[in-house]
Design a protein around this motif. Structure first.
Motif, PDB file in Angstrom:
ATOM      1  N   GLY A 132      45.119  -4.145  63.590  1.00  0.00           N
ATOM      2  CA  GLY A 132      44.133  -4.933  64.328  1.00  0.00           C
ATOM      3  C   GLY A 132      44.712  -5.547  65.586  1.00  0.00           C
ATOM      4  N   GLU A 133      45.683  -4.844  66.159  1.00  0.00           N
ATOM      5  CA  GLU A 133      46.455  -5.419  67.270  1.00  0.00           C
ATOM      6  C   GLU A 133      45.697  -5.522  68.582  1.00  0.00           C
ATOM      7  N   ASP A 161      50.331   2.871  59.816  1.00  0.00           N
ATOM      8  CA  ASP A 161      50.707   2.977  61.230  1.00  0.00           C
ATOM      9  C   ASP A 161      49.575   3.382  62.165  1.00  0.00           C
ATOM     10  N   TYR A 162      48.352   3.486  61.677  1.00  0.00           N
ATOM     11  CA  TYR A 162      47.251   3.911  62.541  1.00  0.00           C
ATOM     12  C   TYR A 162      46.954   2.857  63.605  1.00  0.00           C
ATOM     13  N   PRO A 163      46.639   3.276  64.839  1.00  0.00           N
ATOM     14  CA  PRO A 163      46.327   2.311  65.902  1.00  0.00           C
ATOM     15  C   PRO A 163      44.941   1.710  65.720  1.00  0.00           C
ATOM     16  N   ASP A 167      51.259  -9.006  74.930  1.00  0.00           N
ATOM     17  CA  ASP A 167      51.677  -7.623  74.767  1.00  0.00           C
ATOM     18  C   ASP A 167      51.158  -7.105  73.423  1.00  0.00           C
ATOM     19  N   ILE A 168      50.441  -5.996  73.435  1.00  0.00           N
ATOM     20  CA  ILE A 168      49.800  -5.500  72.218  1.00  0.00           C
ATOM     21  C   ILE A 168      50.841  -5.094  71.173  1.00  0.00           C
ATOM     22  N   ALA A 169      51.922  -4.466  71.593  1.00  0.00           N
ATOM     23  CA  ALA A 169      52.957  -4.060  70.646  1.00  0.00           C
ATOM     24  C   ALA A 169      53.591  -5.266  69.965  1.00  0.00           C
ATOM     25  N   GLU A 170      53.822  -6.326  70.739  1.00  0.00           N
ATOM     26  CA  GLU A 170      54.398  -7.542  70.164  1.00  0.00           C
ATOM     27  C   GLU A 170      53.397  -8.230  69.247  1.00  0.00           C
ATOM     28  N   TYR A 171      52.117  -8.189  69.627  1.00  0.00           N
ATOM     29  CA  TYR A 171      51.108  -8.807  68.780  1.00  0.00           C
ATOM     30  C   TYR A 171      50.980  -8.039  67.459  1.00  0.00           C
ATOM     31  N   ARG A 172      51.166  -6.734  67.514  1.00  0.00           N
ATOM     32  CA  ARG A 172      51.140  -5.976  66.268  1.00  0.00           C
ATOM     33  C   ARG A 172      52.219  -6.465  65.307  1.00  0.00           C
ATOM     34  N   LYS A 173      53.421  -6.673  65.825  1.00  0.00           N
ATOM     35  CA  LYS A 173      54.507  -7.196  64.984  1.00  0.00           C
ATOM     36  C   LYS A 173      54.128  -8.553  64.403  1.00  0.00           C
ATOM     37  N   GLN A 174      53.505  -9.382  65.233  1.00  0.00           N
ATOM     38  CA  GLN A 174      53.062 -10.699  64.769  1.00  0.00           C
ATOM     39  C   GLN A 174      52.037 -10.558  63.646  1.00  0.00           C
ATOM     40  N   LYS A 175      51.096  -9.636  63.827  1.00  0.00           N
ATOM     41  CA  LYS A 175      50.050  -9.440  62.825  1.00  0.00           C
ATOM     42  C   LYS A 175      50.644  -8.987  61.486  1.00  0.00           C
ATOM     43  N   VAL A 176      51.592  -8.077  61.541  1.00  0.00           N
ATOM     44  CA  VAL A 176      52.230  -7.613  60.304  1.00  0.00           C
ATOM     45  C   VAL A 176      52.913  -8.777  59.595  1.00  0.00           C
ATOM     46  N   GLN A 177      53.577  -9.625  60.368  1.00  0.00           N
ATOM     47  CA  GLN A 177      54.229 -10.793  59.778  1.00  0.00           C
ATOM     48  C   GLN A 177      53.194 -11.748  59.187  1.00  0.00           C
TER      49      GLN A 177
END
Length: 229
Positions: free
Chosen positions: A41-42, A77-79, A50-60
């Protein structure tokens, strides 16, 4: 109350909002819970982030929510927005079902304003069948769990409350604490998630003559009530 629940959402946060009270109540009663998000849901990142950084945040955030309930979180891993509605996704989900072996599986209702939600429902329903059927070449032994569909404001078309699951006051309080792990719940201005789902759980509780509840649908072929003789 089921002793093990696997809640499968299109995005991180979907199941935490819609079924989080039930997950928390299950956990407090000694059960095991797991969330599985098919995308992070990034793309709902804060403006300028940054979308890639927000993805890491979301996983956490997903891991933090699950940890507060003593459970686990897994993210595929789906976008976001591009969830692949194919057999590869179904096989991945079926493998998780066989590994976790939940009594109850929760996912989206079939109709939605969001394409990922609708795709997730189709993926999970087929994966549920794959996981239960010995003829599919998957790791682990076949497993069958009950499948139900959560109430989500984005999945409103055609949704009619059918199954009411009571949430304990302690479960509601734990959910309110844990859901604040998610930035979009506390920081997003696009929708009042915390307010909406808190009130919805109370409203459904009133309808069920309880303090708090969450509602779910079941497959049409299961929508029957059998009375004893």
């Amino acid at each position: 109350m089921e002793h093990s629940i696997l809640a499968i959402g299109a995005h991180i946060g979907d199941m935490e909002l819609t079924a989080g009270g039930l997950l928390a109540t299950c956990a407090l009663q000694g059960g095991s819970i797991m969330t599985l998000a098919l995308t992070a849901g990034e793309k709902g990142a804060p403006k300028g982030a940054d979308i890639a950084e927000y993805r890491k945040q979301k996983v956490q955030e997903a891991e933090n929510f699950a940890a507060k309930l003593g459970g686990k979180a897994k993210v595929l891993d789906y976008p976001d927005g591009l969830l692949a509605d194919d057999d590869a996704a179904r096989i991945q989900v079926a493998a998780v079902i066989r590994e976790v072996r939940p009594e109850l599986i929760i996912t989206h209702h079939s109709q939605s304003m969001h394409k990922d939600h609708a795709a997730c429902q189709r993926i999970v329903k087929d994966a549920w069948f794959y996981a239960a059927t010995a003829g599919f070449d998957l790791p682990g032994a076949p497993h069958f769990g009950k499948l139900i569909f959560a109430e989500n404001w984005e999945d409103a078309p055609g949704y009619h409350p059918y199954l009411y699951k009571e949430i304990s006051p302690e479960g509601f309080a734990l959910w309110q604490e844990a859901i604040q792990c998610h930035w979009f719940v506390t920081g997003s201005k696009s929708f009042p998630y915390m307010e909406y789902y808190s009130h919805l759980k109370r409203l459904r509780g009133i309808e069920a003559r309880r303090q708090y509840a969450e509602t779910f649908m079941v497959s049409p072929e299961e929508q029957r009530v059998i009375l004893p003789l």
